[in-house]
Scaffold this active site. Structure first.
Site, PDB file in Angstrom:
ATOM      1  N   GLY A  84       0.729  -1.221   0.076  1.00 39.57           N
ATOM      2  CA  GLY A  84      -0.005  -0.073  -0.115  1.00 39.57           C
ATOM      3  C   GLY A  84       0.968   1.172  -0.142  1.00 39.57           C
ATOM      4  O   GLY A  84       2.083   1.163   0.464  1.00 39.57           O
TER       5      GLY A  84
ATOM      6  N   CYS B 180       5.557  -6.042   1.611  1.00 45.11           N
ATOM      7  CA  CYS B 180       5.736  -4.621   1.640  1.00 45.11           C
ATOM      8  C   CYS B 180       5.068  -3.932   2.667  1.00 45.11           C
ATOM      9  O   CYS B 180       5.443  -4.236   4.060  1.00 45.11           O
ATOM     10  CB  CYS B 180       5.313  -4.038   0.191  1.00 45.11           C
ATOM     11  SG  CYS B 180       6.046  -2.548  -0.081  1.00 45.11           S
ATOM     12  N   TYR B 181       4.077  -3.000   2.486  1.00 52.38           N
ATOM     13  CA  TYR B 181       3.395  -2.507   3.636  1.00 52.38           C
ATOM     14  C   TYR B 181       2.703  -3.656   4.675  1.00 52.38           C
ATOM     15  O   TYR B 181       2.839  -3.156   5.548  1.00 52.38           O
ATOM     16  CB  TYR B 181       2.184  -1.595   3.037  1.00 52.38           C
ATOM     17  CG  TYR B 181       1.456  -0.724   4.037  1.00 52.38           C
ATOM     18  CD1 TYR B 181       1.741   0.335   4.657  1.00 52.38           C
ATOM     19  CD2 TYR B 181       0.462  -1.375   4.386  1.00 52.38           C
ATOM     20  CE1 TYR B 181       1.016   1.057   5.499  1.00 52.38           C
ATOM     21  CE2 TYR B 181      -0.526  -0.696   5.397  1.00 52.38           C
ATOM     22  CZ  TYR B 181       0.022   0.523   5.851  1.00 52.38           C
ATOM     23  OH  TYR B 181      -0.759   1.195   6.982  1.00 52.38           O
TER      24      TYR B 181
ATOM     25  N   HIS C 202       8.212  -7.180  -3.907  1.00 50.47           N
ATOM     26  CA  HIS C 202       6.696  -7.633  -4.494  1.00 50.47           C
ATOM     27  C   HIS C 202       6.765  -8.891  -5.484  1.00 50.47           C
ATOM     28  O   HIS C 202       7.258  -8.959  -6.339  1.00 50.47           O
ATOM     29  CB  HIS C 202       6.253  -6.504  -5.586  1.00 50.47           C
ATOM     30  CG  HIS C 202       5.565  -5.373  -4.449  1.00 50.47           C
ATOM     31  ND1 HIS C 202       4.336  -5.354  -4.096  1.00 50.47           N
ATOM     32  CD2 HIS C 202       6.107  -4.265  -4.198  1.00 50.47           C
ATOM     33  CE1 HIS C 202       4.271  -4.181  -3.545  1.00 50.47           C
ATOM     34  NE2 HIS C 202       5.360  -3.422  -3.589  1.00 50.47           N
TER      35      HIS C 202
ATOM     36  N   GLU D 265       4.531 -10.540  -6.549  1.00 51.54           N
ATOM     37  CA  GLU D 265       3.317 -10.487  -7.680  1.00 51.54           C
ATOM     38  C   GLU D 265       3.730 -10.049  -9.105  1.00 51.54           C
ATOM     39  O   GLU D 265       3.063 -10.363  -9.958  1.00 51.54           O
ATOM     40  CB  GLU D 265       2.177 -10.242  -7.065  1.00 51.54           C
ATOM     41  CG  GLU D 265       2.094  -8.492  -7.002  1.00 51.54           C
ATOM     42  CD  GLU D 265       2.765  -8.055  -5.563  1.00 51.54           C
ATOM     43  OE1 GLU D 265       3.587  -8.842  -4.912  1.00 51.54           O
ATOM     44  OE2 GLU D 265       2.598  -6.865  -5.361  1.00 51.54           O
TER      45      GLU D 265
ATOM     46  N   ASP E 125     -14.728 -10.545 -23.948  1.00 48.03           N
ATOM     47  CA  ASP E 125     -15.365 -10.504 -22.632  1.00 48.03           C
ATOM     48  C   ASP E 125     -16.809 -10.370 -22.802  1.00 48.03           C
ATOM     49  O   ASP E 125     -17.519 -10.798 -21.757  1.00 48.03           O
ATOM     50  CB  ASP E 125     -14.956  -8.802 -22.102  1.00 48.03           C
ATOM     51  CG  ASP E 125     -13.462  -8.815 -22.343  1.00 48.03           C
ATOM     52  OD1 ASP E 125     -12.801  -9.923 -22.335  1.00 48.03           O
ATOM     53  OD2 ASP E 125     -12.866  -7.675 -22.528  1.00 48.03           O
TER      54      ASP E 125
ATOM     55  N   LYS F 250      -7.481 -10.779 -18.141  1.00 47.08           N
ATOM     56  CA  LYS F 250      -7.782 -11.187 -19.461  1.00 47.08           C
ATOM     57  C   LYS F 250      -7.967 -12.934 -19.642  1.00 47.08           C
ATOM     58  O   LYS F 250      -8.850 -13.516 -20.254  1.00 47.08           O
ATOM     59  CB  LYS F 250      -7.167 -10.664 -20.258  1.00 47.08           C
ATOM     60  CG  LYS F 250      -7.697 -11.050 -21.899  1.00 47.08           C
ATOM     61  CD  LYS F 250      -8.556  -9.869 -22.144  1.00 47.08           C
ATOM     62  CE  LYS F 250      -9.152 -10.080 -23.534  1.00 47.08           C
ATOM     63  NZ  LYS F 250     -10.329  -9.215 -24.073  1.00 47.08           N
TER      64      LYS F 250
END
Ligand code: XMP
Length: 525
Positions: free
Chosen positions: A67, A94-95, A181, A183, A239, A381
């Site tokens: 964050g 992290c945060y 991070h 991710e 979509d 996606k």
């Protein structure tokens, strides 16, 4: 079938579940997606979700996201300290790590040597959390704060030259933290770290499938819609098709689909939509033939933004009229994906820059008094593609290259007319056919033909010609924000060129676009 636990769309308690508590980081949703890649259901929730609710949901693990705040700032988001006594494994990122450390009595400070971006990280202790990782790897940092003192609670698992606590583990509980991070793709083996947390630390088996997500959506749509009617706008793309297919599964004949044929579609598009949503899924399909209205309004217009505006406005008019003719509709379904939510700046902490006004039906639900249904709002996606295949949509549709809302309107440079659009449509169909038959379609993220507003001289037989030019564009890209031109094999270019010049009347020259984005955009207008 799984049963949804509540109206917030939180999952059934039979599924293995990881919750990501959202502290406002730009990549929080990406953490959830990376966990889902491990076949474990994962959802982003508010960071202040009551602890009682967390207990009820019985997650196998909790991840505290990154964050933008600093934990020592006034009004920084906090966490209920009882979270650390639940006995549920926790990973702070992290945060999230800084918060865990501070909540448990440690100290976080603005790191004296700030580390941002890529940095090298070394393993300093062995742990199941680090299974399969090399001794040293590149990781991505993006916060100025660091842990100064863990109050003896945590031991270091990884460090960098300026950060002793790049990865940590609690001394007695399954609480882990990463200063970087995992991710983002810039972190090497980041996916492995998250997989280790989920499987080695939380003990998940990875049995969740995309079909469980469909079941949950279906159940929650049924509960929300009741006996009402839902309208779904179809664009021909993946979509909106996935949204329609989910809705059809959920409410069958209560679904009405609207497809506006604006005359700016690719070859055969309208027939494909009919085939899919009238013959395969037997929906109440309304195909509105508005070709003339669009072309009349666009007559003489050459400015790209002007074209976009007109196409958007006419679309809304046509769509609105058709929607109003459908009795008792209370909901409008849209195929908004998570990246669209970021792009439109709708999430508070996301990068606010809106790229282009991409969404044709934006603003419509409010104007028409519809409630919005967005079953894909949390998804990326490739997850939507997996859902599409599971729902029985064809590979061809699911892997279709993106096609802009204003369609051929922004690929037919200069004035739009029936004759010019037909030329472009034929040339475009040849490009796509040749890429498919060369097995290249899936390797290229977007390819199309553009009709240029210039004429050039040629010779055909004994005669001199003075005809239009087709440019072929093909790009390789991860995210469409940057793109490289595709190094197309010469024989494929040759076949495309020969066929276009032989088969498309009024074109005597074909060129290949060798510009990257930036500075060029993918579309020409
Ligand atoms: P650019 O041309 O900005 O395109 O590099 C990036 C991606 O966005 C698509 N695009 C649009 N999509 N309405 C849309 O729905 C639009 O006005 C629009 N303009 C660009 C483009 O096809 C590419 O995939």
């Amino acid at each position: 079938m799984t049963v949804p636990a509540d109206s917030n769309g939180l999952p059934s308690i039979q599924e293995e579940l990881i919750l990501v508590l959202d502290f406002g980081g730009q990549t929080a949703q990406l953490i959830a997606r990376r966990v889902r890649d491990q076949n474990v259901f994962c959802q982003l929730v508010r960071h202040d979700l009551p602890i009682e609710r967390i207990r009820e949901l019985k997650p196998k693990g909790l991840i505290l996201s990154g964050g933008p705040a600093s934990v020592y700032e006034k009004n920084a988001p906090h966490v209920d300290a009882r979270l650390f006594d639940l006995g549920i494994p926790i990973l702070g990122i992290c945060y999230g790590l800084q918060l865990a450390c501070q909540t448990l009595g440690g100290r976080v400070t603005p790191g004296s040597k700030r580390e941002f971006g890529r940095t090298q990280c070394q393993i300093v202790a062995a742990d199941p959390f680090l299974t399969g990782l090399p001794a040293s790897m590149t990781v991505w940092m993006s916060h100025g704060d660091q842990i100064e003192d863990t109050a003896g609670m945590f031991t270091s698992l990884m460090s960098t030259s300026t950060c002793a606590f790049a990865a940590v583990k609690h001394r007695s509980q399954a609480i882990y933290g990463l200063q970087f991070h995992p991710e983002v793709t810039h972190t090497e083996h980041g996916g492995q770290l998250l997989a280790n947390f989920v499987k080695e630390v939380c003990g998940c088996h990875g049995t969740w499938k995309i079909s469980s997500l469909i079941d949950r959506e279906v159940a929650s749509i049924r509960a929300r819609v009741g006996a009402n009617r839902v309208i779904c706008g179809l664009s021909g793309g993946v979509d909106s098709s996935v949204v329609a297919a989910i809705l059809y599964k959920a409410i069958g004949s209560q679904l009405s689909c609207i497809f506006v044929d604006n005359g700016l579609l690719r070859k055969g598009e309208s027939d494909k939509v009919r085939d899919r949503f009238e013959n395969h899924f037997k929906t109440d399909l309304h195909v509105v033939d508005a070709k003339k209205q669009f072309l009349d309004e666009l007559a003489g217009v050459t400015d790209p933004q002007q074209k976009r505006k007109i196409i958007g406005r006419v679309f809304i008019d046509v769509f609105r009229k058709e929607a109003e003719s459908i009795q008792d509709a209370k909901f409008l379904a849209q195929g908004t994906l998570y990246p669209d939510v970021i792009e439109s700046g709708a999430n508070i902490d996301g990068p606010a820059a809106t790229i282009k006004a991409h969404h044709n039906v934006g603003g419509l639900p409010e104007q028409l008094g519809f409630e919005l249904i967005e079953p894909l709002r949390d998804l990326f996606k490739d997850e939507v593609r997996r859902m599409g295949l599971e729902l029985g949509l064809t590979e061809e549709l699911v892997w279709r290259h993106p096609f802009p809302g204003p369609g051929l309107g922004v690929r037919c440079l200069g004035e739009l007319s029936d004759v010019r659009l037909t030329k472009l449509r034929e040339a475009d169909a040849i490009v796509l056919e040749e890429l498919r038959s060369a097995g290249l379609y899936r390797l290229i993220q977007q390819a199309f033909a553009v009709l240029l507003p210039v004429q050039s001289v040629g010779v055909m037989g004994d005669g001199r010609t003075y005809e239009e030019v087709i440019a072929v564009r093909a790009v390789a890209t991860d995210d469409f924000m940057t793109a490289d031109w595709y190094p197309m094999p010469h024989d494929v270019l040759q076949r495309i060129s020969t066929r276009i010049i032989n088969e498309v009347r009024g074109v005597n020259r074909v060129v290949y676009d060798i510009s990257s984005k930036p500075p060029s955009t993918i579309e020409w207008e």
